[in-house]
Design an enzyme around this catalytic site. Structure first.
Site, PDB file in Angstrom:
ATOM      1  N   ARG A  13      -1.018 -19.522   6.851  1.00 21.25           N
ATOM      2  CA  ARG A  13      -0.741 -18.435   5.891  1.00 21.25           C
ATOM      3  C   ARG A  13      -0.455 -18.994   4.489  1.00 21.25           C
ATOM      4  NH1 ARG A  13       3.005 -16.916   2.150  1.00 21.25           N
ATOM      5  NH2 ARG A  13       4.664 -17.711   3.503  1.00 21.25           N
ATOM      6  N   ASP A  14       0.712 -19.583   4.296  1.00 19.00           N
ATOM      7  CA  ASP A  14       1.087 -20.053   2.952  1.00 19.00           C
ATOM      8  C   ASP A  14       0.160 -21.186   2.514  1.00 19.00           C
ATOM      9  OD1 ASP A  14       2.545 -20.209   0.620  1.00 19.00           O
ATOM     10  OD2 ASP A  14       4.461 -20.640   1.565  1.00 19.00           O
ATOM     11  N   HIS A 207      12.790 -22.426   3.288  1.00 22.29           N
ATOM     12  CA  HIS A 207      11.345 -22.542   3.020  1.00 22.29           C
ATOM     13  C   HIS A 207      11.214 -23.249   1.671  1.00 22.29           C
ATOM     14  CE1 HIS A 207       7.203 -20.503   2.960  1.00 22.29           C
ATOM     15  NE2 HIS A 207       7.365 -20.778   1.675  1.00 22.29           N
ATOM     16  N   HIS A 209       9.159 -25.453  -1.082  1.00 23.34           N
ATOM     17  CA  HIS A 209       7.910 -26.021  -1.612  1.00 23.34           C
ATOM     18  C   HIS A 209       8.248 -27.397  -2.178  1.00 23.34           C
ATOM     19  CE1 HIS A 209       4.919 -22.727  -1.179  1.00 23.34           C
ATOM     20  NE2 HIS A 209       6.034 -22.085  -0.879  1.00 23.34           N
ATOM     21  N   CYS A 240       1.723 -20.400  -3.826  1.00 25.94           N
ATOM     22  CA  CYS A 240       1.676 -18.940  -3.893  1.00 25.94           C
ATOM     23  C   CYS A 240       0.784 -18.512  -5.048  1.00 25.94           C
ATOM     24  CB  CYS A 240       3.084 -18.379  -4.082  1.00 25.94           C
ATOM     25  SG  CYS A 240       3.100 -16.593  -4.297  1.00 25.94           S
ATOM     26  N   ASN A 249       3.679 -26.475   0.332  1.00 28.59           N
ATOM     27  CA  ASN A 249       4.922 -26.459   1.095  1.00 28.59           C
ATOM     28  C   ASN A 249       5.344 -27.882   1.421  1.00 28.59           C
ATOM     29  OD1 ASN A 249       3.319 -23.815   1.974  1.00 28.59           O
ATOM     30  ND2 ASN A 249       5.495 -23.452   2.250  1.00 28.59           N
TER      31      ASN A 249
HETATM   32  P1  HMG Z   1      -1.263  -2.398  -4.959  1.00 27.56           P
HETATM   33  O1  HMG Z   1      -2.522  -2.617  -5.725  1.00 27.56           O
HETATM   34  O2  HMG Z   1      -0.046  -1.938  -5.698  1.00 27.56           O
HETATM   35  O3  HMG Z   1      -1.545  -1.438  -3.723  1.00 27.56           O
HETATM   36  O4  HMG Z   1      -0.932  -3.758  -4.194  1.00 27.56           O
HETATM   37  P2  HMG Z   1      -1.844   0.098  -3.666  1.00 27.56           P
HETATM   38  O5  HMG Z   1      -0.931   0.707  -2.655  1.00 27.56           O
HETATM   39  O6  HMG Z   1      -1.894   0.694  -5.058  1.00 27.56           O
HETATM   40  O7  HMG Z   1      -3.363   0.135  -3.066  1.00 27.56           O
HETATM   41  C1  HMG Z   1      -4.467  -0.370  -3.804  1.00 27.56           C
HETATM   42  C2  HMG Z   1      -5.621  -0.664  -2.842  1.00 27.56           C
HETATM   43  O8  HMG Z   1      -5.244  -1.724  -1.962  1.00 27.56           O
HETATM   44  C3  HMG Z   1      -6.000   0.493  -1.942  1.00 27.56           C
HETATM   45  O9  HMG Z   1      -7.379   0.351  -1.631  1.00 27.56           O
HETATM   46  C4  HMG Z   1      -5.209   0.221  -0.675  1.00 27.56           C
HETATM   47  O10 HMG Z   1      -5.790   0.811   0.476  1.00 27.56           O
HETATM   48  C5  HMG Z   1      -5.297  -1.281  -0.594  1.00 27.56           C
HETATM   49  P3  HMG Z   1      -8.519   1.136  -2.466  1.00 27.56           P
HETATM   50  O11 HMG Z   1      -8.154   2.580  -2.316  1.00 27.56           O
HETATM   51  O12 HMG Z   1      -8.402   0.655  -3.913  1.00 27.56           O
HETATM   52  O13 HMG Z   1      -9.780   0.714  -1.788  1.00 27.56           O
HETATM   53  N1  HMG Z   1      -4.154  -1.868   0.119  1.00 27.56           N
HETATM   54  C6  HMG Z   1      -4.243  -2.680   1.171  1.00 27.56           C
HETATM   55  N2  HMG Z   1      -5.295  -3.190   1.840  1.00 27.56           N
HETATM   56  C7  HMG Z   1      -5.040  -3.979   2.894  1.00 27.56           C
HETATM   57  N3  HMG Z   1      -3.786  -4.304   3.301  1.00 27.56           N
HETATM   58  C8  HMG Z   1      -2.712  -3.827   2.648  1.00 27.56           C
HETATM   59  C9  HMG Z   1      -2.934  -2.974   1.533  1.00 27.56           C
HETATM   60  N4  HMG Z   1      -2.086  -2.359   0.682  1.00 27.56           N
HETATM   61  C10 HMG Z   1      -2.850  -1.679  -0.164  1.00 27.56           C
HETATM   62  N5  HMG Z   1      -1.473  -4.142   3.059  1.00 27.56           N
HETATM   63  C11 HMG Z   1       0.046  -5.005  -2.381  1.00 27.56           C
HETATM   64  C12 HMG Z   1       0.253  -3.873  -3.384  1.00 27.56           C
HETATM   65  C13 HMG Z   1       1.388  -5.263  -1.744  1.00 27.56           C
HETATM   66  C14 HMG Z   1      -0.980  -4.589  -1.347  1.00 27.56           C
HETATM   67  C15 HMG Z   1      -0.476  -6.257  -3.139  1.00 27.56           C
HETATM   68  O14 HMG Z   1       0.410  -6.520  -4.188  1.00 27.56           O
HETATM   69  C16 HMG Z   1      -0.578  -7.478  -2.267  1.00 27.56           C
HETATM   70  O15 HMG Z   1      -1.407  -7.539  -1.386  1.00 27.56           O
HETATM   71  N6  HMG Z   1       0.284  -8.463  -2.517  1.00 27.56           N
HETATM   72  C17 HMG Z   1       0.352  -9.670  -1.687  1.00 27.56           C
HETATM   73  C18 HMG Z   1       0.552 -10.874  -2.510  1.00 27.56           C
HETATM   74  C19 HMG Z   1       0.700 -12.074  -1.609  1.00 27.56           C
HETATM   75  O16 HMG Z   1       0.177 -12.148  -0.515  1.00 27.56           O
HETATM   76  N7  HMG Z   1       1.483 -13.035  -2.110  1.00 27.56           N
HETATM   77  C20 HMG Z   1       1.732 -14.255  -1.385  1.00 27.56           C
HETATM   78  C21 HMG Z   1       2.719 -14.082  -0.268  1.00 27.56           C
HETATM   79  S1  HMG Z   1       4.419 -14.226  -0.777  1.00 27.56           S
HETATM   80  C22 HMG Z   1       4.688 -15.937  -0.872  1.00 27.56           C
HETATM   81  O17 HMG Z   1       3.770 -16.715  -0.799  1.00 27.56           O
HETATM   82  C23 HMG Z   1       6.101 -16.447  -0.950  1.00 27.56           C
HETATM   83  C24 HMG Z   1       6.594 -17.002   0.384  1.00 27.56           C
HETATM   84  O18 HMG Z   1       5.780 -18.050   0.855  1.00 27.56           O
HETATM   85  C25 HMG Z   1       8.036 -17.515   0.251  1.00 27.56           C
HETATM   86  C26 HMG Z   1       8.242 -18.450  -0.942  1.00 27.56           C
HETATM   87  O19 HMG Z   1       7.505 -19.452  -1.041  1.00 27.56           O
HETATM   88  O20 HMG Z   1       9.116 -18.141  -1.721  1.00 27.56           O
HETATM   89  C27 HMG Z   1       6.604 -15.904   1.468  1.00 27.56           C
HETATM   90 MG    MG Z   2       5.881 -20.129   0.176  1.00 27.74          MG
END
Ligand code: HMG
Ligand code: MG
Length: 302
Positions: A13-14, A207, A209, A240, A249
């Site tokens: 994932r990450d 967690h 990095h 990220c 990580n």
């Molecule tokens: P948004 O654009 O605000 O979503 O994104 P929306 O509700 O306005 O929907 C827009 C479109 O996206 C729609 O489709 C939805 O159906 C679709 P359209 O009508 O345009 O065809 N949609 C989705 N499709 C599939 N799965 C979904 C989904 N939600 C909406 N779940 C959203 C909001 C949360 C989806 C977006 O911001 C997003 O996907 N963000 C994820 C970012 C990400 O993955 N970041 C990395 C993970 S966090 C990290 O790495 C940190 C961590 O490791 C810890 C650390 O290191 O600190 C965990």
């Molecule tokens: Mg992370």
């Protein structure tokens, strides 16, 4: 030292989410099988996020459908919102991770919500998830617990209310994300000190990095304080997409080596672990930044 360490592998994932080179579902499956062969048991597989935001993980449904279910593995996946929950429930996965942060700007860039909105969504998601999986496992991530790439230093007092709200809504575990890899032990200790008034060490996973090579020092400091759950990724894959400058990580190899040399049994075969991510590094056209990974591979080849 007690041996009850929990190693959570977040490479699929990450480790992959930020990579532009598409990695096929077959390659991911082979990677996961090799991780299991090495002895790892808890693996964060993918995210049910928008494929427009994170194209690399767009195959989440197919990947989960193809996972080996007979190997005693605990698989989990990230869920950002209601739509993500619907997709997760369709697959039957019973371990999910919700994710927010201690800084507003990061939360907005990462999931297009305020911290308060994300927590309100999580309450609903938790309720629905628990109806289907009463014994399911929910992790609550809090990112940017030391520093935010957009806002700078984050005080422990900013982290604590987010942690407490997650605890209060009944998550099984809270994972503290040092998202951009800047922290040194004194800073992590200061945060732990503030949180320990209100939350058990058993509830917390760390967690780190490793952007600046300080992750293992932070693990050691937290190990000494009694923490036993740590995330890492094979070979140090990772970063990220919404945290500019964030490196990979902590490498799982570094973590396993540190623990084993300190007398803690991990059940992980370092050679198999180092080999597990090699095909992925080859597909990415890079080599692992982990010194332990490199040393183990050299020893295998020599
Ligand atoms: P948004 O654009 O605000 O979503 O994104 P929306 O509700 O306005 O929907 C827009 C479109 O996206 C729609 O489709 C939805 O159906 C679709 P359209 O009508 O345009 O065809 N949609 C989705 N499709 C599939 N799965 C979904 C989904 N939600 C909406 N779940 C959203 C909001 C949360 C989806 C977006 O911001 C997003 O996907 N963000 C994820 C970012 C990400 O993955 N970041 C990395 C993970 S966090 C990290 O790495 C940190 C961590 O490791 C810890 C650390 O290191 O600190 C965990
Ligand atoms: Mg992370």
């Amino acid at each position: 030292m007690p041996s009850a360490v929990r190693l959570i592998e977040v490479g699929p994932r990450d480790g992959l989410q930020n990579e532009k080179t598409p990695i096929s579902t077959e390659s991911k499956l082979s990677f996961i099988n090799c991780l299991l062969d090495s002895g790892l048991r808890e693996i964060e597989i993918t995210s049910f996020v928008s494929p427009k935001w994170v194209p690399q993980l767009g195959d989440a449904m197919d990947l989960i459908a193809a996972l080996p279910m007979d190997r005693g593995a605990l698989y989990s996946a990230l869920v950002p919102n209601q739509k993500g929950l619907e997709r997760a429930l369709e697959t039957g996965i019973d371990r999910i991770a919700l994710f927010t942060a201690a800084s507003e700007s990061f939360t907005k860039k990462n999931i297009n919500a305020t911290i308060a909105e994300s927590l309100a969504n999580f309450r609903e998601i938790m309720t629905e998830f628990r109806k289907v999986h009463p014994k399911g496992f929910v992790r609550g991530y809090v990112s940017t617990v030391i520093e935010c790439p957009y806002e700078g230093r984050v005080a422990p007092d900013q982290v604590k209310p987010v942690v407490m709200e997650l605890a209060q809504m009944g998550v099984n575990e809270i994972c503290l994300g040092e998202t951009i890899g800047v922290a040194v032990p004194a800073e992590v200790e200061a945060l732990a000190h503030v949180l320990e008034d209100s939350i058990d060490v058993e509830m917390i996973a760390w967690h780190f990095h490793d952007t600046r090579g300080t992750a293992i020092a932070n693990v050691e400091a937290m190990w000494r304080r009694g923490y036993r759950s740590f995330d890492a990724s094979a070979g140090g894959l990772g970063g990220c997409p919404y945290a500019p400058g964030a490196g990979g990580n902590l490498a799982m190899e570094d973590l396993v080596y540190f623990l084993e040399r300190s007398g803690v049994q991990t059940g992980v075969d370092l050679s198999k672990l180092a080999l597990a991510s090699e095909p992925i590094w080859q597909e990415l056209g890079r080599t692992s930044p982990s010194k332990v990974h490199q040393a183990v591979l050299s020893a295998c080849q020599g």
